[in-house]
Design a protein around this motif. Structure first.
Motif, PDB file in Angstrom:
ATOM      1  N   THR A   1      -1.247  -0.177  -7.447  1.00 28.90           N
ATOM      2  CA  THR A   1      -1.489  -1.568  -7.052  1.00 28.90           C
ATOM      3  C   THR A   1      -1.378  -1.723  -5.538  1.00 28.90           C
ATOM      4  N   MET A   2      -0.366  -1.071  -4.958  1.00 29.29           N
ATOM      5  CA  MET A   2      -0.180  -1.148  -3.508  1.00 29.29           C
ATOM      6  C   MET A   2      -1.333  -0.476  -2.767  1.00 29.29           C
ATOM      7  N   ILE A   3      -1.784   0.667  -3.264  1.00 31.93           N
ATOM      8  CA  ILE A   3      -2.923   1.360  -2.638  1.00 31.93           C
ATOM      9  C   ILE A   3      -4.150   0.455  -2.645  1.00 31.93           C
ATOM     10  N   ALA A   4      -4.455  -0.111  -3.827  1.00 34.06           N
ATOM     11  CA  ALA A   4      -5.637  -0.974  -3.959  1.00 34.06           C
ATOM     12  C   ALA A   4      -5.510  -2.213  -3.072  1.00 34.06           C
ATOM     13  N   GLY A   5      -4.295  -2.775  -2.977  1.00 36.37           N
ATOM     14  CA  GLY A   5      -4.078  -3.963  -2.153  1.00 36.37           C
ATOM     15  C   GLY A   5      -4.329  -3.695  -0.677  1.00 36.37           C
ATOM     16  N   TYR A   6      -3.771  -2.597  -0.182  1.00 39.22           N
ATOM     17  CA  TYR A   6      -3.988  -2.246   1.226  1.00 39.22           C
ATOM     18  C   TYR A   6      -5.466  -1.919   1.483  1.00 39.22           C
ATOM     19  N   ALA A   7      -6.092  -1.221   0.547  1.00 37.20           N
ATOM     20  CA  ALA A   7      -7.513  -0.877   0.709  1.00 37.20           C
ATOM     21  C   ALA A   7      -8.368  -2.134   0.763  1.00 37.20           C
ATOM     22  N   GLN A   8      -8.043  -3.106  -0.083  1.00 35.99           N
ATOM     23  CA  GLN A   8      -8.785  -4.370  -0.114  1.00 35.99           C
ATOM     24  C   GLN A   8      -8.673  -5.100   1.224  1.00 35.99           C
ATOM     25  N   GLU A   9      -7.538  -4.943   1.896  1.00 36.08           N
ATOM     26  CA  GLU A   9      -7.323  -5.579   3.191  1.00 36.08           C
ATOM     27  C   GLU A   9      -7.861  -4.739   4.345  1.00 36.08           C
ATOM     28  N   GLY A  10      -8.401  -3.557   4.039  1.00 33.84           N
ATOM     29  CA  GLY A  10      -8.917  -2.681   5.077  1.00 33.84           C
ATOM     30  C   GLY A  10      -7.840  -1.922   5.825  1.00 33.84           C
ATOM     31  N   ARG A  11      -6.624  -1.906   5.286  1.00 32.68           N
ATOM     32  CA  ARG A  11      -5.496  -1.231   5.944  1.00 32.68           C
ATOM     33  C   ARG A  11      -5.331   0.162   5.323  1.00 32.68           C
ATOM     34  N   MET A  12      -6.266   1.038   5.660  1.00 29.88           N
ATOM     35  CA  MET A  12      -6.315   2.345   5.008  1.00 29.88           C
ATOM     36  C   MET A  12      -5.169   3.273   5.437  1.00 29.88           C
ATOM     37  N   ASP A  13      -4.626   3.091   6.634  1.00 28.31           N
ATOM     38  CA  ASP A  13      -3.471   3.902   7.037  1.00 28.31           C
ATOM     39  C   ASP A  13      -2.294   3.665   6.101  1.00 28.31           C
TER      40      ASP A  13
ATOM     41  N   SER B   1      -4.864   6.649  -9.318  1.00 29.24           N
ATOM     42  CA  SER B   1      -4.361   6.788  -7.944  1.00 29.24           C
ATOM     43  C   SER B   1      -5.446   7.359  -7.041  1.00 29.24           C
ATOM     44  N   TRP B   2      -6.065   8.440  -7.505  1.00 30.34           N
ATOM     45  CA  TRP B   2      -7.135   9.075  -6.719  1.00 30.34           C
ATOM     46  C   TRP B   2      -8.331   8.139  -6.557  1.00 30.34           C
ATOM     47  N   ASN B   3      -8.712   7.478  -7.651  1.00 35.96           N
ATOM     48  CA  ASN B   3      -9.855   6.551  -7.572  1.00 35.96           C
ATOM     49  C   ASN B   3      -9.587   5.398  -6.612  1.00 35.96           C
ATOM     50  N   SER B   4      -8.324   4.924  -6.591  1.00 35.36           N
ATOM     51  CA  SER B   4      -7.976   3.803  -5.704  1.00 35.36           C
ATOM     52  C   SER B   4      -8.151   4.191  -4.246  1.00 35.36           C
ATOM     53  N   ILE B   5      -7.701   5.387  -3.877  1.00 38.00           N
ATOM     54  CA  ILE B   5      -7.797   5.793  -2.470  1.00 38.00           C
ATOM     55  C   ILE B   5      -9.239   6.151  -2.113  1.00 38.00           C
ATOM     56  N   ILE B   6      -9.964   6.794  -3.038  1.00 39.78           N
ATOM     57  CA  ILE B   6     -11.360   7.163  -2.766  1.00 39.78           C
ATOM     58  C   ILE B   6     -12.224   5.915  -2.647  1.00 39.78           C
ATOM     59  N   SER B   7     -12.042   4.963  -3.572  1.00 35.32           N
ATOM     60  CA  SER B   7     -12.841   3.724  -3.503  1.00 35.32           C
ATOM     61  C   SER B   7     -12.463   2.917  -2.265  1.00 35.32           C
ATOM     62  N   GLY B   8     -11.182   2.983  -1.855  1.00 38.53           N
ATOM     63  CA  GLY B   8     -10.755   2.304  -0.635  1.00 38.53           C
ATOM     64  C   GLY B   8     -11.488   2.826   0.581  1.00 38.53           C
ATOM     65  N   PHE B   9     -11.592   4.149   0.680  1.00 36.56           N
ATOM     66  CA  PHE B   9     -12.347   4.740   1.791  1.00 36.56           C
ATOM     67  C   PHE B   9     -13.813   4.303   1.731  1.00 36.56           C
ATOM     68  N   THR B  10     -14.391   4.327   0.533  1.00 35.38           N
ATOM     69  CA  THR B  10     -15.805   3.965   0.384  1.00 35.38           C
ATOM     70  C   THR B  10     -16.045   2.508   0.767  1.00 35.38           C
ATOM     71  N   GLN B  11     -15.195   1.599   0.276  1.00 34.42           N
ATOM     72  CA  GLN B  11     -15.366   0.168   0.556  1.00 34.42           C
ATOM     73  C   GLN B  11     -15.225  -0.146   2.040  1.00 34.42           C
TER      74      GLN B  11
END
Length: 745
Positions: free
Chosen positions: A393-405, A421-431
């Motif tokens: 949830t935290m990974i997806a939340g940060y990714a949604q905000e563009g805070r990939m670090d 977990s892997w999908n959340s970080i990969i989709s975050g990079f893609t988005q």
């Protein structure tokens, strides 16, 4: 002497009664009341401690259970087994294993507990190792635990081999294998195994009924239900649940009315069915008629009111609840979150004394979804026992905000990652446009031994599409074929987009034709592919075919079709389509539609017409619309209108470099060097920074990225020298406009 014995007897009776009360409170989840009784007891025995340890463990407070275990003045075998059972219940496998190895003495129950703990966690090799180490004659319970583990994890050969090795096979053993088949929805194998069983009981028949319910075959489920010699309540409830889940509420009610006896479970199932079909009044009527209700009843009804947005009714019901459990309170929190009442959600969350992981995750997810990541992090750090859902949830939340670090930082802290977990970080990079990083993490995912699912492939293919990395995309296609996900609609749509973005439109069309099922996204993806590659006629033809097949277009469809007309110069066709959006399809044109039409008219040199369209729009003009008009002014050398469009763009995108460069080029081509200088000064005044150039190329099936300000790349100096030489030669041959030059940043 008699008075002393009497006093001892009274104290023993008091301790016994307190222990009974303690156990009852623990079983009903009323932990705080149990703690008060325990703290107030002047005399405690081993049973007291064991009951309290069990109470803590069952309510998720495993650390407190362990502290109490360590404080015990005397431990018996039951104490050790209770603590191991607590660890097992809370999925603390490592802690359970360490405690098991320290046990001074073990009985059959100890071994069975630890084997079951490993089995539940999917660690079948460790379970089997312990099973083989077990001294003496193994109980049938131990055998059945192993058989059940093998069967649930689809290792049926191992399950049947162990079944055949059992000295005394019972029906539980046979049913364990059968349950593996039915729960994995392998009903062909289940039927053969069921027919070969030496005997069957009502559990066997119920498993078969449940298996057919799982695969949605209610006709065969009903046939097997009718063949049960003596159906029990579970048999009836299984059928009832099946009809409810498939939305056949009338048949569900018929089954409910035919039941020879109804308990609270069957009534709860019927209420859940009404809630699922949003028949809240019927659910409420049945709720009021119930002679007895349990926590599931109340929670289901509260959730029903939440689902239809009746939050005040849900809260009133929660306040009436005799004992508020965490599930009901979490359902109410979820309702507040859906209604954007975050303050009410937070207030209720703070009132809950014993929160489970679902409760914590609901609140963390709520903050993440509305972009309040600092508050989400605060709760996350307070959470006593985080599960993988919390981390994801935290990974997806940060990714949604563009805070990939921050997203990567959380990802790297997870001790046990799952596919999500892997999908959340990969989709975050893609988005967020980090396509090469998305591909790198996909590779890391496979190296770690995690099997990608359709979402992993869709994100990877999306990255390939945006990078136009055809060779890597082809590798993804091969992996899809091997994995079996190629028939998944999401993955298929991503394949279409990838081939189209890489310029292989015929291959994209082939994937489209080979897909087993098509959805609206499939049609939109191929239409967009035709548009991108300049096949306007084909795009319109596919659009018409889509309508013939009964698929209703949406806003995205029209963006793609209008874009196709734009790229192919099909002005009249594009204008006709634009006019039909609201007239024939009852859709309101959005900004993207207007931008397409402005670009369409602008490319045809009809600038005045395009400008009038923008002025007469019923919606606010976006940067895309003004950008299309500005681009047309560049093509047809209209600096006056270009100035007007650019000023509008500067208001919407004050720091976007390309807008200033485009206006500067318009004036440069018109020979208005004072205007060129004015634009340059304006950029400096507003602090507009030159954006770094970035490009990528495929080399030996690997994507290599380059940026203009990266001095770490090999041969950077050599590349800059060559560019400067080319720059000088272009000046000498008169190929450059006055203000244009190639720069090596």
């Amino acid at each position: 002497m008699n008075s002393t014995l009497k006093s001892v007897g009274e104290r023993g009776s008091l301790v016994f009664n307190q222990n009974v009360k303690l156990t009852q409170l623990a079983r009903s989840g009323r932990l705080e009341e149990a703690v008060k009784i325990f703290d107030g007891m002047t005399n405690r025995n081993t049973v007291t401690y064991n009951s309290m340890i069990s109470a803590y463990a069952k309510n998720g407070r495993i650390a407190e259970a362990r502290r109490l275990f360590d404080r015990m003045p005397f431990r018996n075998l039951v104490s050790w087994n209770t603590m191991i059972a607590g660890y097992s219940h809370n999925e603390c496998v490592q802690e359970a294993s360490e405690l098991f190895e320290r046990m001074p003495k073990r009985d059959v129950f100890s071994w069975t507990l630890m084997i079951s703990c490993y089995v539940r966690n999917g660690e079948l090799e460790k379970a089997r190792c312990l099973f083989d180490r077990m001294p003496g004659e193994k109980s049938s319970v131990c055998y059945n635990a192993m058989i059940s583990g093998y069967a649930k994890n689809r290792r049926f050969e191992d399950a049947i081999r162990l079944l055949n090795e059992m000295p005394y096979r019972d029906l539980v053993s046979w049913n364990s294998v059968l349950a593996g088949y039915t729960q994995n929805e392998l009903m062909g194998l289940a039927l053969r195994f069921f027919d070969d069983m030496p005997e069957r009981d009502v559990v066997s028949w119920n498993l078969m009924v449940d298996g057919f319910v799982r695969i949605g075959d209610m006709g065969t489920a009903l046939e097997y239900f009718r063949r049960i010699p003596c159906p029990n309540v579970v048999s009836w409830v299984t059928m009832l649940n099946g009809y409810c889940r498939s939305g056949r509420i009338i048949e569900a009610r018929r089954i409910f009315d035919q039941m020879p006896e109804r308990n609270v479970v069957s009534r709860n199932a019927m209420i859940a069915g009404y809630v699922q079909s949003l028949q809240i009044e019927e659910a409420s009527r049945l709720f009021l008629e119930m002679p007895e209700r349990n926590s599931v009843t109340w929670t289901t009804m509260i959730n029903g009111f939440v689902r239809v947005g009746r939050l005040n009714d849900a809260r009133a019901l929660l306040d009436r609840m005799p004992f508020k459990n965490v599930a009901a309170q979490t359902a109410m929190i979820n309702g507040y979150v859906q209604g954007n009442r975050m303050d009410d959600a937070h207030q209720l969350f703070e009132q809950i004394s014993t929160r489970d992981a679902v409760c914590w995750n609901t609140m963390i997810s709520a903050y993440a979804q509305c972009g309040r990541m600092d508050e989400a992090l605060l709760l996350f750090n307070k959470m006593p026992k985080k599960d993988v859902v919390s981390w994801n949830t935290m990974i997806a939340g940060y990714a949604q905000e563009g805070r990939m670090d921050e997203a990567v930082g959380i990802f790297e802290q997870i001790s046990k990652r799952n596919t999500v977990s892997w999908n959340s970080i990969i989709s975050g990079f893609t988005q967020n446009g980090f396509y090469t990083e998305a591909l790198q993490y996909f590779v890391l995912m496979r190296k770690e031994g995690r099997k990608p699912d359709w979402s992993s492939f869709a994100c990877g293919l999306s990255a390939c599409a945006n990078l136009a990395a055809l060779q890597v995309g082809k590798q993804f296609h091969q992996l899809l074929l091997k994995s079996g996900h190629v028939h998944d609609t999401f993955a298929g749509n991503a394949l279409i987009a990838m081939y189209a973005r890489c310029g292989r439109i015929s291959r994209a069309s082939q994937v489209f034709d080979e897909m087993g099922s098509l959805d609206l996204v499939s049609w939109n993806s191929l239409i967009a592919g035709y548009a991108l590659n300049g096949y306007g006629t084909e795009a319109i033809s596919l659009f018409q075919e889509m309508e013939t097949n009964g698929v209703r277009p949406d806003e995205i469809t029209f963006v793609s079709v209008l874009s196709a007309c734009n790229h192919a110069g099909m002005i009249d066709e594009g204008l006709d389509l634009f006019n039909t959006i609201s007239r024939a399809y009852l859709l309101k044109p959005v900004a993207e539609h207007y931008a397409c039409v402005v670009d369409l008219l602008g490319r045809a040199g009809r600038l005045e017409e395009a400008f009038k369209l923008v002025q007469g729009m019923p919606i606010e003009a976006t940067a895309g619309i003004w950008g299309a008009l500005l681009g047309a002014c560049r093509i047809y050398k209209n600096p006056e209108l270009g100035n007007f469009a650019a000023e509008k763009l500067f208001e919407l995108e004050p720091y976007k470099t390309s807008n200033y460069v485009l206006l500067s080029n318009i004036h440069a081509e018109a020979g208005k060097w004072d205007e060129v200088e004015r634009v340059r000064v304006l950029m400096k005044e507003r602090g507009v920074q030159k954006q770094r150039g970035c490009s990528w190329i495929e080399i030996k099936n690997k994507v290599c990225a380059f940026s203009s300000d990266d001095s770490t790349q090999p041969r950077t100096v050599e590349v800059c020298t060559v560019l400067e030489t080319l720059n000088a030669q272009m000046r000498n041959t008169g190929l450059m406009a006055g203000s244009c030059q190639i720069e090596c940043g």
